[in-house]
Design an enzyme around this catalytic site. Structure first.
Site, PDB file in Angstrom:
ATOM      1  N   ASP A 404    -105.311   1.371  15.063  1.00 28.63           N
ATOM      2  CA  ASP A 404    -104.932   1.609  13.810  1.00 28.63           C
ATOM      3  C   ASP A 404    -103.435   2.060  13.776  1.00 28.63           C
ATOM      4  O   ASP A 404    -102.858   1.967  14.813  1.00 28.63           O
ATOM      5  CB  ASP A 404    -105.648   2.972  13.349  1.00 28.63           C
ATOM      6  N   GLU A 407     -98.650  -1.447  12.318  1.00 25.05           N
ATOM      7  CA  GLU A 407     -98.059  -2.285  11.634  1.00 25.05           C
ATOM      8  C   GLU A 407     -96.406  -2.028  12.182  1.00 25.05           C
ATOM      9  O   GLU A 407     -95.541  -3.197  12.270  1.00 25.05           O
ATOM     10  CB  GLU A 407     -97.546  -1.820  10.103  1.00 25.05           C
ATOM     11  N   ASP A 488    -106.847   0.662   4.231  1.00 23.33           N
ATOM     12  CA  ASP A 488    -107.189   1.761   3.356  1.00 23.33           C
ATOM     13  C   ASP A 488    -107.449   1.268   1.857  1.00 23.33           C
ATOM     14  O   ASP A 488    -106.769   1.401   1.150  1.00 23.33           O
ATOM     15  CB  ASP A 488    -106.313   2.863   3.312  1.00 23.33           C
TER      16      ASP A 488
END
Ligand code: GLC
Length: 777
Positions: A404, A407, A488
């Site tokens: 997670d 990015e 999300d």
């Protein structure tokens, strides 16, 4: 009709167009043109695959294999003919022709019937400070798909798609940059289709007719324009070639196709035990439970909280006996903690594995563990080192890794302190001393290379056992290392509805193993929304419910008995479909075909499905029309040409029209195509149990299905230990003929009873001994 929102087609004056051709060189693969000081190269890699490179400086970049798995020289040389006239060079392969005009320079492609596609506009190759771009014509009836992770509708004509990975929290239909950056798309018009992969990890953008009417544009902040053009008669040919280019997904363990239950907030061993028990007591199938950041000690990566998870080994072992696997989250930010005996930090610092600013100091940002520093995954040594730390998890028995915040997501102030999202300075150097690159070039790769570290570590650490890898961020080729979820999302009807086109576009972008949080991550869902979401969710290649801390929980029993019963019905359906799905996963792993598909994948010549975003196909045989609006008791469904059968009632329906499908809360409209052959397991609670029987449901018509089987968990299939069995159906007047081939291959599924169920005709049971059979119904 296409909609254009732009101005008339003029190239802004700041762009410099490619000058006319001054000289040419050819060899058995390519043509290289000197155009003033610039250089243009067109390389034929396959009958339907051409690489185009344009270097404004005249110098091509040394090749880096960030996404493309093969060098030009590694493609088999194929014959092509070459002609030159006063005005144009023409290259012809068996499938396509490429015309390169000399003055002004432009490239045009033609299919075997002479129909043009991917035609440059005049001056359609240009550059300006820091950017290079290409413009091509949008042909009449042409529509655009793929582009990786994109919110909103299926067809991307009239939109902008920027490729730059960001934490796209709170995304909506207008959001452009997303967690994934995959600069690949498919353009489709009846019986002509092409794919384009923009081979640049730098910031890039596609503009699909927004700024310039009738043209699409690609632009990247790279020193050269480098794209691969794939021709196909249909999208399947394009996705197959794209997989040859950027790689295929490894076959996941069969259990990963089961239902996954996740939540940010499963924060103690007891709670995890209780969740597992509920699933089994209530007889709701489930294979995996995900642990979010709650399991860590103060959000330190590769630690377990002594207080909340004092004995992970025992916990995991216990629930493994009940058929559950544990998947743990891993975040890239390492807590900045000098002199605290936090070995992950200490080692990273000692070995100089962390991202530094161009001036040399450590770069830091704020994430869950507060002040954090970040490993440089571009360096293979760092990936190995990071991978070795996975031992903390695999030694405890963890079966999968959920990557997670990669990015990467970080902010300039402590979380909750109204910080700004930031990223590493673009001139920061990354990579091993042998291969340095700045962050402008590697930014989009952070998630992919982190996922690669996890994938390689799990292969090393779990002997002869397949693992599950999940990532939020990625770049083209991510399918080689990981499955993907869409970050999300929100518990709203709009997010449920757009999940279908979003997942379909991911599938068309090479990422077959993909899902989004069932029930929606942020916000609270209602019982009705949750029920409808579970129905769609069982169609997602990755069927995982997940939700944010503080929201109403999302286990199937939370919303009362009626909802629980409906969730059970649909999760059971998912489990029944496993042999069908597993074969689709194997197909994805060998050909790159998506698992969840928009209808245009199978009906590419029918413009009626070009914009159909809320119906999907699971493989080639099953079509679903999920309910994505509140209060919906019925919806219109488009049945493409041919005969369809209602999954629930067996009713035979003529296609080539719209029907009104009734859909009370417990019904998601679902159809099988004529000639469909669908192997089904009996219901089981988890996929370690291999059922000793199977039903093969067959719909009258003409069709075939080759069932793929192996042990479902080891790497033995890589050594050829798998089997395939071909089932076919045909009709002879009123009769339906079913044939089963000899089972081929070395895997033996064991003795089992198979029931052949021909819809509307009857049933026949037999003992499967692997030999060929035939019946007439
Ligand atoms: C991010 C992830 C989400 C996770 C949360 C806490 O928001 O996208 O899935 O639950 O972080 O780790």
């Amino acid at each position: 009709m296409p909609q254009y929102f732009g101005q008339l087609p003029t190239i802004e004056p700041s762009w410099k167009a490619i000058p006319p051709v001054t000289s040419v060189e050819t060899d058995d693969r390519q043509i290289t043109l000197l155009c003033g000081d610039t250089r243009l190269k067109v390389t034929i890699l396959a009958e339907n695959l051409v690489r185009v490179r344009f270097a404004p400086t005249g110098e091509f970049l040394p090749r880096r294999s960030w996404a493309v798995t093969r060098d030009d020289a590694e493609w088999e040389t194929i014959p092509f003919t070459f002609e030159e006239s006063l005005e144009v060079f023409c290259l012809h392969t068996e499938q396509i022709s490429v015309h390169i005009w000399k003055n002004p320079v432009k490239i045009e492609f033609f299919d075997g019937q002479g129909r043009p596609f991917a035609r440059d506009r005049e001056g359609g190759l240009a550059w300006r400070a820091g950017s290079v771009a290409g413009w091509k014509v949008i042909e009449p009836e042409e529509h655009f798909y793929g582009f990786g992770e994109r919110t909103g509708l299926l067809d991307r004509l009239g939109s902008i798609a920027t490729n730059w990975t960001v934490d796209a929290v709170d995304y909506d239909t207008l959001t452009d940059e997303m967690y994934q950056a995959i600069p690949f798309f498919i353009a489709l018009r009846p019986s002509l289709c092409y794919g384009l992969f923009l081979n640049s990890t730098y910031w890039s953008r596609f503009d699909l007719g927004v700024r310039e009417m009738g043209y699409w544009r690609m632009e990247t902040h790279s020193p050269e324009l480098d794209y691969y053009l794939i021709y196909g008669r249909d999208p399947a040919e394009v996705t197959r070639t794209y997989a040859e280019l950027t790689g295929k997904m490894p076959l996941p363990p069969r259990w990963a196709l089961g239902y996954h239950q996740s939540r940010w907030g499963y924060d103690s061993e007891d709670l995890v035990r209780a969740i597992a028990r509920e699933f089994r007591d209530r007889q709701i199938p489930c294979d995996a439970i995900h642990l979010d950041i709650d399991y860590m000690h103060g959000f330190r990566v590769f630690t377990w909280s002594q207080k909340r998870f004092p004995d992970p080994h025992r916990l995991i072992n216990e629930i493994r006996q009940q058929g559950f696997k544990i998947i743990t989250i891993v975040d890239p930010g390492i807590k900045y903690e000098p002199e605290a005996d936090y070995a992950v930090f200490d080692e990273a610092l000692q070995q100089d594995y962390l991202i530094r600013k161009p001036e040399g100091q450590l770069f830091h940002g704020y994430v869950w563990p507060d002040k954090a520093v970040f490993p440089d995954f571009v360096d293979p040594d760092v990936r190995d080192w990071w991978g070795n730390w996975h031992r903390v998890l695999t030694d405890a028995g963890v079966s999968g890794i959920w990557n997670d915040m990669n990015e990467p997501s970080l902010s300039d102030r402590p979380f909750g302190d109204k910080g700004q999202k930031i990223w590493f300075p673009l001139d920061t150097c990354q990579g091993s001393p042998k291969e340095r690159a700045n962050h402008a070039e590697t930014h989009n790769l952070y998630g992919l290379l982190m996922a690669r570290a996890s994938f390689e570590a799990m292969e090393r650490q779990r002997e002869n056992e397949r693992s599950f890898i999940l990532t939020r961020s990625g770049y083209a080729g991510i399918q080689r290392w990981s499955s993907v979820w869409l970050g999300d999302n929100q518990a709203t009807w709009e997010h449920l509805e757009q999940s279908l086109p979003m997942l379909c576009n991911m599938g068309l972008s090479g990422v077959a193993f993909v899902g989004c949080d069932v029930g929606g991550f942020a916000g609270n869902t209602t019982a009705e929304l949750f029920t409808r979401w579970m129905q769609s969710g069982i169609l997602y290649p990755l069927a995982r419910a997940h939700s944010a801390m503080g929201t109403i929980r999302r286990e199937p029993w939370v919303y009362g008995e009626e909802v629980e019963a409906i969730c059970r019905k649909y999760i059971e359906l998912r489990y029944r479909l496993i042999p069908y799905l597993y074969t689709l996963f194997q197909e994805a792993a060998t050909t790159g075909a998506p698992i969840l598909r928009p209808l245009l994948y199978h009906y590419p010549d029918n413009p009626k499905v070009y914009e159909l975003h809320n119906q999907v196909m699971l493989g080639s045989s099953i079509m679903a029309a999920p309910i994505c609006r509140p209060g919906g008791e019925a919806r219109s469904v488009y049945l493409p040409e041919g005969i369809w059968y209602d999954w629930w009632t067996g009713e035979r329906l003529e296609g080539g029209r719209y029907i009104l499908a009734l859909a009370p809360l417990d019904v998601m409209p679902l159809y099988a195509r004529e000639g469909a052959i669908i192997p089904l397991y009996p219901v089981c609670q988890h996929l370690d149990e291999i059922p000793a029987s199977m039903t093969v449901r067959i719909y009258p018509g003409t069709g075939e299905f080759t069932l793929y089987e192996d042990d479902g968990h080891s790497f033995d299939y890589r050594r050829g230990i798998y089997s395939t069995t071909r089932y076919s159906v045909s009709t002879r007047g009123e009769e339906v003929v079913i044939e089963v081939s000899d089972r081929c291959g070395e895997y033996n599924p064991g003795e089992r009873e198979i029931s052949i169920e021909v819809i509307g005709k009857g049933e026949h049971r037999f003992l499967d001994d692997g030999t060929a059979k035939q019946w007439t119904f």
